[in-house]
Design a protein around this motif. Structure first.
Motif, PDB file in Angstrom:
ATOM      1  N   ARG A 169       0.838  -1.329   0.140  1.00 38.36           N
ATOM      2  CA  ARG A 169       0.020  -0.140   0.001  1.00 38.36           C
ATOM      3  C   ARG A 169       0.871   1.144   0.089  1.00 38.36           C
ATOM      4  O   ARG A 169       0.746   2.174  -0.681  1.00 38.36           O
ATOM      5  CB  ARG A 169      -0.896   0.037   1.276  1.00 38.36           C
ATOM      6  N   VAL A 170       1.836   1.338   0.837  1.00 37.84           N
ATOM      7  CA  VAL A 170       2.662   2.339   0.976  1.00 37.84           C
ATOM      8  C   VAL A 170       3.658   2.781  -0.300  1.00 37.84           C
ATOM      9  O   VAL A 170       4.066   3.862  -0.709  1.00 37.84           O
ATOM     10  CB  VAL A 170       3.658   2.660   2.204  1.00 37.84           C
ATOM     11  N   SER A 171       4.133   1.554  -0.823  1.00 38.97           N
ATOM     12  CA  SER A 171       4.908   1.506  -1.917  1.00 38.97           C
ATOM     13  C   SER A 171       4.189   2.008  -3.172  1.00 38.97           C
ATOM     14  O   SER A 171       4.578   2.427  -4.383  1.00 38.97           O
ATOM     15  CB  SER A 171       5.581   0.439  -2.276  1.00 38.97           C
ATOM     16  N   ASP A 172       2.912   1.663  -3.386  1.00 38.50           N
ATOM     17  CA  ASP A 172       2.141   1.958  -4.369  1.00 38.50           C
ATOM     18  C   ASP A 172       0.876   2.504  -3.861  1.00 38.50           C
ATOM     19  O   ASP A 172      -0.289   2.048  -3.684  1.00 38.50           O
ATOM     20  CB  ASP A 172       1.685   0.633  -5.337  1.00 38.50           C
ATOM     21  N   PRO A 173       0.714   4.005  -3.723  1.00 42.17           N
ATOM     22  CA  PRO A 173      -0.305   4.654  -3.317  1.00 42.17           C
ATOM     23  C   PRO A 173      -1.803   4.179  -4.049  1.00 42.17           C
ATOM     24  O   PRO A 173      -2.820   4.294  -3.448  1.00 42.17           O
ATOM     25  CB  PRO A 173       0.019   6.317  -3.189  1.00 42.17           C
ATOM     26  N   GLY A 174      -1.565   4.112  -5.174  1.00 45.69           N
ATOM     27  CA  GLY A 174      -2.730   4.098  -6.176  1.00 45.69           C
ATOM     28  C   GLY A 174      -3.335   2.676  -5.841  1.00 45.69           C
ATOM     29  O   GLY A 174      -4.755   2.323  -5.902  1.00 45.69           O
ATOM     30  N   HIS A 175      -2.665   1.797  -5.080  1.00 40.67           N
ATOM     31  CA  HIS A 175      -3.329   0.287  -4.701  1.00 40.67           C
ATOM     32  C   HIS A 175      -4.290   0.790  -3.714  1.00 40.67           C
ATOM     33  O   HIS A 175      -5.153  -0.337  -3.749  1.00 40.67           O
ATOM     34  CB  HIS A 175      -2.197  -0.531  -4.568  1.00 40.67           C
ATOM     35  N   ALA A 176      -4.039   1.375  -2.767  1.00 36.23           N
ATOM     36  CA  ALA A 176      -4.838   1.796  -1.705  1.00 36.23           C
ATOM     37  C   ALA A 176      -6.166   2.061  -1.992  1.00 36.23           C
ATOM     38  O   ALA A 176      -7.294   1.745  -1.410  1.00 36.23           O
ATOM     39  CB  ALA A 176      -4.179   2.734  -0.611  1.00 36.23           C
ATOM     40  N   ALA A 177      -6.385   2.767  -3.379  1.00 36.73           N
ATOM     41  CA  ALA A 177      -7.608   3.231  -3.734  1.00 36.73           C
ATOM     42  C   ALA A 177      -8.314   2.109  -4.246  1.00 36.73           C
ATOM     43  O   ALA A 177      -9.787   2.161  -4.246  1.00 36.73           O
ATOM     44  CB  ALA A 177      -7.494   4.194  -4.752  1.00 36.73           C
TER      45      ALA A 177
END
Length: 243
Positions: free
Chosen positions: A235-243
């Motif tokens: 999640r923190v390495s790919d902020p777009g994943h959190a969405a």
């Protein structure tokens, strides 16, 4: 234990074993429940081997009591009782081996676990929330939570206070027990490292933060974040994943 053993003796033995096992199980549950107030890794001292010892005693209790009654009704003789003697020897060997394996584990004593709030009278004049915040800042700044063996007594000494006041500050001031507080600081350190792009293995980061094992880390991290360490890193390495 011959054919003349009375059924009264057998029943008394069965009852005494049952009372001992029931009381021991209740004390073990109580001890486990209190561990979170004095150590950051209560799972490490949950004494699984003591539970296994109680189960072994229960097996011995059922077998021994049943054999006593059987021997009274129909004498078994020495050979007929041999398997019981072997069972007693096996339980004794198990207790000896497990006791030796865990002899050096720093288990918090019963008095330590339940003395934190004992006898501490209410103190309405003291602002426990403010005191807890001050201590929390001091603990985080000093990095004391990175010590995997940190417990309530040791932290109290570092702060120059006693376990009763520290426990009261955490519980009344912050609304958490010792385990939740310390592991919260450790999880915070792990999350900060991951957010900063630390490329090391997550477990290595966790051990540096003060966790003593993968199991304790995963359990605490899930409680803090509601997700797994690997999912958090993604999640923190790919902020777009959190969405």
């Amino acid at each position: 234990m011959g054919a003349t053993v009375s059924p009264l003796f057998a029943l008394v033995l069965i009852a005494s074993f049952a009372l001992h096992i029931a009381r021991s199980a209740a004390m073990l549950r109580q001890y486990r429940a209190g561990l979170a107030n004095v150590t950051g890794d209560e799972g490490r001292f949950a004494a699984r081997w003591l539970t296994q010892a109680l189960l072994a005693f229960a097996l011995l209790w059922i077998s021994w009591g049943g054999v006593l009654l059987w021997d009274w009704v129909s004498p078994l003789g020495y050979k007929g009782l041999m398997w019981l003697y072997l069972l007693i020897a096996a339980v004794a060997l198990f207790l000896a081996i497990e006791g030796w394996r865990h002899a050096n584990d720093p288990f918090p004593s019963w008095d330590t676990v339940f003395a934190a709030d004992a006898g501490l009278a209410p103190s309405p004049r003291r602002d426990w929330a403010q005191q807890a915040e001050e201590w929390a800042r001091q603990i985080e700044t000093a990095g004391w939570a990175t010590d995997p063996d940190l417990d309530l007594a040791r932290l109290a000494r570092l702060l120059g206070t006693n376990t009763s006041y520290l426990s009261r500050a955490l519980n009344a001031g912050l609304g958490v027990n010792f385990s939740t507080f310390v592991n919260g600081l450790r999880c915070k350190a792990v999350m900060a490292a991951l957010a900063a792009g630390d490329s090391r293995d997550v477990l290595t980061i966790a051990l540096d933060a003060g966790f003593s094992s993968k199991a304790s880390f995963n359990r605490a991290f899930l409680a803090c974040t509601g997700t797994t360490p690997s999912a958090w890193r993604k999640r923190v390495s790919d902020p777009g994943h959190a969405a």
